[in-house]
Design a protein around this motif. Structure first.
Motif, PDB file in Angstrom:
ATOM      1  N   SER A  10      14.791  79.550 -36.669  1.00  0.00           N
ATOM      2  CA  SER A  10      16.081  78.875 -36.674  1.00  0.00           C
ATOM      3  C   SER A  10      15.917  77.506 -37.323  1.00  0.00           C
ATOM      4  O   SER A  10      16.785  77.013 -38.000  1.00  0.00           O
ATOM      5  CB  SER A  10      16.629  78.749 -35.263  1.00  0.00           C
ATOM      6  N   ARG A  11      14.739  76.926 -37.118  1.00  0.00           N
ATOM      7  CA  ARG A  11      14.474  75.652 -37.767  1.00  0.00           C
ATOM      8  C   ARG A  11      14.460  75.798 -39.289  1.00  0.00           C
ATOM      9  O   ARG A  11      14.911  74.929 -40.006  1.00  0.00           O
ATOM     10  CB  ARG A  11      13.106  75.125 -37.343  1.00  0.00           C
ATOM     11  N   ALA A  12      13.915  76.914 -39.738  1.00  0.00           N
ATOM     12  CA  ALA A  12      13.844  77.118 -41.180  1.00  0.00           C
ATOM     13  C   ALA A  12      15.242  77.025 -41.768  1.00  0.00           C
ATOM     14  O   ALA A  12      15.457  76.402 -42.809  1.00  0.00           O
ATOM     15  CB  ALA A  12      13.228  78.477 -41.491  1.00  0.00           C
ATOM     16  N   LEU A  13      16.226  77.632 -41.067  1.00  0.00           N
ATOM     17  CA  LEU A  13      17.604  77.575 -41.561  1.00  0.00           C
ATOM     18  C   LEU A  13      18.103  76.134 -41.534  1.00  0.00           C
ATOM     19  O   LEU A  13      18.640  75.622 -42.492  1.00  0.00           O
ATOM     20  CB  LEU A  13      18.503  78.440 -40.675  1.00  0.00           C
ATOM     21  N   GLU A  14      17.844  75.501 -40.384  1.00  0.00           N
ATOM     22  CA  GLU A  14      18.283  74.128 -40.224  1.00  0.00           C
ATOM     23  C   GLU A  14      17.715  73.243 -41.335  1.00  0.00           C
ATOM     24  O   GLU A  14      18.409  72.465 -41.951  1.00  0.00           O
ATOM     25  CB  GLU A  14      17.756  73.661 -38.867  1.00  0.00           C
ATOM     26  N   TYR A  15      16.420  73.439 -41.607  1.00  0.00           N
ATOM     27  CA  TYR A  15      15.765  72.556 -42.551  1.00  0.00           C
ATOM     28  C   TYR A  15      16.089  72.894 -43.992  1.00  0.00           C
ATOM     29  O   TYR A  15      15.813  72.116 -44.876  1.00  0.00           O
ATOM     30  CB  TYR A  15      14.258  72.562 -42.329  1.00  0.00           C
ATOM     31  N   SER A  16      16.650  74.079 -44.217  1.00  0.00           N
ATOM     32  CA  SER A  16      17.014  74.365 -45.596  1.00  0.00           C
ATOM     33  C   SER A  16      18.100  73.386 -46.052  1.00  0.00           C
ATOM     34  O   SER A  16      18.344  73.237 -47.219  1.00  0.00           O
ATOM     35  CB  SER A  16      17.485  75.813 -45.740  1.00  0.00           C
ATOM     36  N   VAL A 225     -10.596  88.470 -48.842  1.00  0.00           N
ATOM     37  CA  VAL A 225      -9.180  88.534 -49.233  1.00  0.00           C
ATOM     38  C   VAL A 225      -8.388  87.630 -48.292  1.00  0.00           C
ATOM     39  O   VAL A 225      -8.552  87.707 -47.068  1.00  0.00           O
ATOM     40  CB  VAL A 225      -8.627  89.982 -49.140  1.00  0.00           C
ATOM     41  N   MET A 226      -7.574  86.764 -48.855  1.00  0.00           N
ATOM     42  CA  MET A 226      -6.637  85.977 -48.045  1.00  0.00           C
ATOM     43  C   MET A 226      -5.362  86.790 -47.883  1.00  0.00           C
ATOM     44  O   MET A 226      -4.863  87.378 -48.853  1.00  0.00           O
ATOM     45  CB  MET A 226      -6.268  84.662 -48.757  1.00  0.00           C
ATOM     46  N   VAL A 227      -4.836  86.806 -46.657  1.00  0.00           N
ATOM     47  CA  VAL A 227      -3.623  87.588 -46.371  1.00  0.00           C
ATOM     48  C   VAL A 227      -2.590  86.671 -45.714  1.00  0.00           C
ATOM     49  O   VAL A 227      -2.931  85.881 -44.828  1.00  0.00           O
ATOM     50  CB  VAL A 227      -3.956  88.759 -45.415  1.00  0.00           C
ATOM     51  N   ILE A 228      -1.353  86.784 -46.163  1.00  0.00           N
ATOM     52  CA  ILE A 228      -0.250  86.066 -45.501  1.00  0.00           C
ATOM     53  C   ILE A 228       0.388  87.034 -44.521  1.00  0.00           C
ATOM     54  O   ILE A 228       0.669  88.196 -44.875  1.00  0.00           O
ATOM     55  CB  ILE A 228       0.832  85.631 -46.515  1.00  0.00           C
ATOM     56  N   ARG A 229       0.608  86.591 -43.286  1.00  0.00           N
ATOM     57  CA  ARG A 229       1.247  87.456 -42.279  1.00  0.00           C
ATOM     58  C   ARG A 229       2.556  86.810 -41.840  1.00  0.00           C
ATOM     59  O   ARG A 229       2.593  85.615 -41.495  1.00  0.00           O
ATOM     60  CB  ARG A 229       0.332  87.612 -41.071  1.00  0.00           C
ATOM     61  N   THR A 230       3.616  87.592 -41.856  1.00  0.00           N
ATOM     62  CA  THR A 230       4.905  87.095 -41.378  1.00  0.00           C
ATOM     63  C   THR A 230       5.287  87.868 -40.119  1.00  0.00           C
ATOM     64  O   THR A 230       4.831  88.997 -39.903  1.00  0.00           O
ATOM     65  CB  THR A 230       6.005  87.221 -42.459  1.00  0.00           C
ATOM     66  N   GLU A 231       6.117  87.253 -39.313  1.00  0.00           N
ATOM     67  CA  GLU A 231       6.442  87.848 -38.007  1.00  0.00           C
ATOM     68  C   GLU A 231       7.834  87.403 -37.600  1.00  0.00           C
ATOM     69  O   GLU A 231       8.224  86.254 -37.877  1.00  0.00           O
ATOM     70  CB  GLU A 231       5.402  87.319 -37.002  1.00  0.00           C
ATOM     71  N   MET A 336       6.683  78.254 -40.877  1.00  0.00           N
ATOM     72  CA  MET A 336       8.089  77.849 -40.746  1.00  0.00           C
ATOM     73  C   MET A 336       9.027  79.046 -40.907  1.00  0.00           C
ATOM     74  O   MET A 336      10.245  78.894 -40.921  1.00  0.00           O
ATOM     75  CB  MET A 336       8.438  76.793 -41.797  1.00  0.00           C
ATOM     76  N   ASP A 337       8.474  80.212 -41.063  1.00  0.00           N
ATOM     77  CA  ASP A 337       9.230  81.452 -41.247  1.00  0.00           C
ATOM     78  C   ASP A 337      10.130  81.403 -42.477  1.00  0.00           C
ATOM     79  O   ASP A 337      11.247  81.890 -42.467  1.00  0.00           O
ATOM     80  CB  ASP A 337      10.056  81.787 -39.998  1.00  0.00           C
ATOM     81  N   ILE A 338       9.616  80.795 -43.530  1.00  0.00           N
ATOM     82  CA  ILE A 338      10.320  80.817 -44.811  1.00  0.00           C
ATOM     83  C   ILE A 338       9.641  81.902 -45.643  1.00  0.00           C
ATOM     84  O   ILE A 338       8.508  81.732 -46.087  1.00  0.00           O
ATOM     85  CB  ILE A 338      10.231  79.460 -45.521  1.00  0.00           C
ATOM     86  N   VAL A 339      10.317  83.016 -45.775  1.00  0.00           N
ATOM     87  CA  VAL A 339       9.694  84.153 -46.433  1.00  0.00           C
ATOM     88  C   VAL A 339      10.531  84.552 -47.636  1.00  0.00           C
ATOM     89  O   VAL A 339      11.700  84.922 -47.477  1.00  0.00           O
ATOM     90  CB  VAL A 339       9.595  85.367 -45.469  1.00  0.00           C
ATOM     91  N   PRO A 340       9.971  84.457 -48.835  1.00  0.00           N
ATOM     92  CA  PRO A 340      10.745  84.905 -50.001  1.00  0.00           C
ATOM     93  C   PRO A 340      11.053  86.395 -49.885  1.00  0.00           C
ATOM     94  O   PRO A 340      10.325  87.123 -49.201  1.00  0.00           O
ATOM     95  CB  PRO A 340       9.793  84.657 -51.174  1.00  0.00           C
TER      96      PRO A 340
END
Ligand code: ATP
Ligand code: MG
Ligand code: MG
Length: 428
Positions: A10-16, A225-231, A336-340
């Motif tokens: 929710s912060r990600a939205l706020e901060y956009s 290998v570097m991995v990005i994990r979203t949740e 920050m849960d900003i996921v393209p």
């Protein structure tokens, strides 16, 4: 008392809307070494404030002035609570942290200056940090998830240790590895046991720690290998995205160079390493970037060595090779849960080599290497120096150099030989 759930998404939205609203998200970081410093370097242009918990003058604080830092140890529960009370989300640059207090902050909350109890998300999850802190438990978890690992067994403690070392020999033969379950890095806490004559030495060196034994892996090469994990908010994994497979070269158990792509490895094997890494990270909890260290055997088989739940030495090359989403930017965006909508982690160069700078015998031992980065220009190759602002001590990681080239044909290893030579001279 009132409980406010601070949700990163929710912060990600706020901060956009932050440019217009003037609110800057504050990320709390446990540990302010070189990884924290490079995270701060990435955060500046993105408009995040990073509050660092570590000693005054640590590498991350040197380049990131703000009034939210906390002075102290990231192992001190009271200090971690103080940091959390100032932040929107917490993350780490090191896994050897106090996970009890992180669990408390994420589940029960932390008292803010105004007296409210507020939960602060912790990414990656304290659950992941707790699991990977124990390398034996970590790999048992991976085995249960169907991930290939080397055969291992827990060793008895105290008086039981000598007998269990014999049992390890019966199970694995010589040589085998004895490893401290917790707290190790750069191979400190590892002991290669070549024969029964080493038993006494192992007991002397590591006998006071919880240990496990691991079958010796005669690997052809080490990969990472570097991995990005979203949740999502419910804690379900919503995506795993991998960077290119790299080769890591260790000397005396310390990473010396990282090569992208790995030398003479089929694209299919690199893709397989990415798949294994994604499976590993899917089995964990929380958001962020994770390193998966692997062994590549002669027959092309891949085994997982260990995971680091944070930006990692093997991902430094992404700063220049994947500049639009380096491992540091990715860490900030993921937590920050900003996921393209789509993530494309293809490199912008054909080859990259990262060379670590370890402190030499004298504080100025690395000066000549630094001068080389300024004077040794080779057409078609770009050289990027990173010094970490750390006092030089023998063997200490004090910086790195990344070399990139757009050409697939250039012999990059040969090109950078003068630099590697200088690094070798510093070790003598
Ligand atoms: P890091 O700094 O990566 O956290 P660490 O202290 O946790 O290191 P490991 O990753 O367990 O140590 O081992 C360090 C290095 O030792 C590996 O990268 C590899 O080169 C070698 N090594 C570890 N385990 C084995 C094994 N079972 N067989 C052969 N070599 C091994
Ligand atoms: Mg480790
Ligand atoms: Mg390792």
């Amino acid at each position: 008392c009132r409980v406010i759930v601070a949700s990163a998404s929710s912060r990600a939205l706020e901060y956009s809307h932050s440019a217009t609203m003037g609110k800057t998200p504050v990320i709390g970081l446990l540990g302010g070494g070189q990884l924290g410093r490079m995270l701060c370097e990435a955060a500046g242009p993105l408009g995040y404030d990073i509050a660092v918990l570590d000693e005054a003058g640590c590498p991350a604080k040197q380049i990131n002035a703000n009034d939210k830092h906390v002075t102290g140890s990231f192992k001190d529960a009271a200090k971690v609570r103080e940091l959390a009370s100032r932040c929107d989300v917490l993350t780490v640059e090191i896994e050897h942290v106090n996970t009890e207090v992180l669990e408390e902050i994420a589940t029960k909350g932390v008292r803010t200056p105004s007296g409210e109890l507020r939960r602060v998300p912790v990414h990656p999850s304290w659950r992941t940090l707790r699991l990977v802190q124990d390398k034996y438990a970590q790999k048992e978890h991976f085995r249960a998830a169907g991930v290939p690992i080397a055969p291992q067994m827990a060793l008895g403690e105290g008086e039981l240790l000598p007998a269990s070392l014999k049992e390890a020999y019966q199970n694995f033969g010589f040589p085998f590895m004895v490893k401290a379950r917790k707290g190790s890095y750069d191979g400190r806490g590892n002991f290669k046991v070549n024969g029964p004559e080493d038993f006494e030495e192992v007991v002397k060196a590591l006998g006071k720690l919880p240990l496990y034994a691991e079958k010796w892996v005669p690997f052809a090469m080490e990969l990472a290998v570097m991995v990005i994990r979203t949740e999502n908010e419910a804690g379900d994994c919503t995506g795993v995205y991998s960077y290119p497979t790299v080769e890591t070269v260790h000397e005396d158990d310390v990473c010396k160079t990282v090569l992208m792509p790995p030398r003479k490895v089929d694209a299919a094997v690199c893709a397989q390493a990415q798949n294994v890494a994604q499976d590993v990270i899917r089995s964990l909890w929380g958001r962020g970037v994770f390193a998966v260290e692997m062994f590549l055997l002669q027959d092309g088989t891949i085994m997982v060595n260990e995971v680091a739940p944070r930006p990692h030495n093997s991902g430094h090359y992404t700063i220049e090779a994947v500049p639009y989403l380096s491992q540091y930017k990715a860490q900030l965006h993921a937590i920050m849960d900003i996921v393209p909508k789509a993530m494309q982690l293809a490199p912008r160069c054909s080859q990259a080599i990262m060379l670590n700078i370890l402190g030499g015998a004298a504080p100025e031992s690395h000066d000549k290497l630094v001068r080389l980065t300024e004077t040794e220009y080779v057409g078609g190759t770009d050289t990027y120096l990173h010094l970490y602002g750390k006092a030089s001590k023998p063997g200490r990681k004090i910086g790195h150099i990344t070399f990139t080239t757009p050409s697939a044909d250039v012999d990059l290893e040969a090109t950078i030989a003068p630099f590697v030579n200088e690094v070798d001279l510093m070790r003598q």
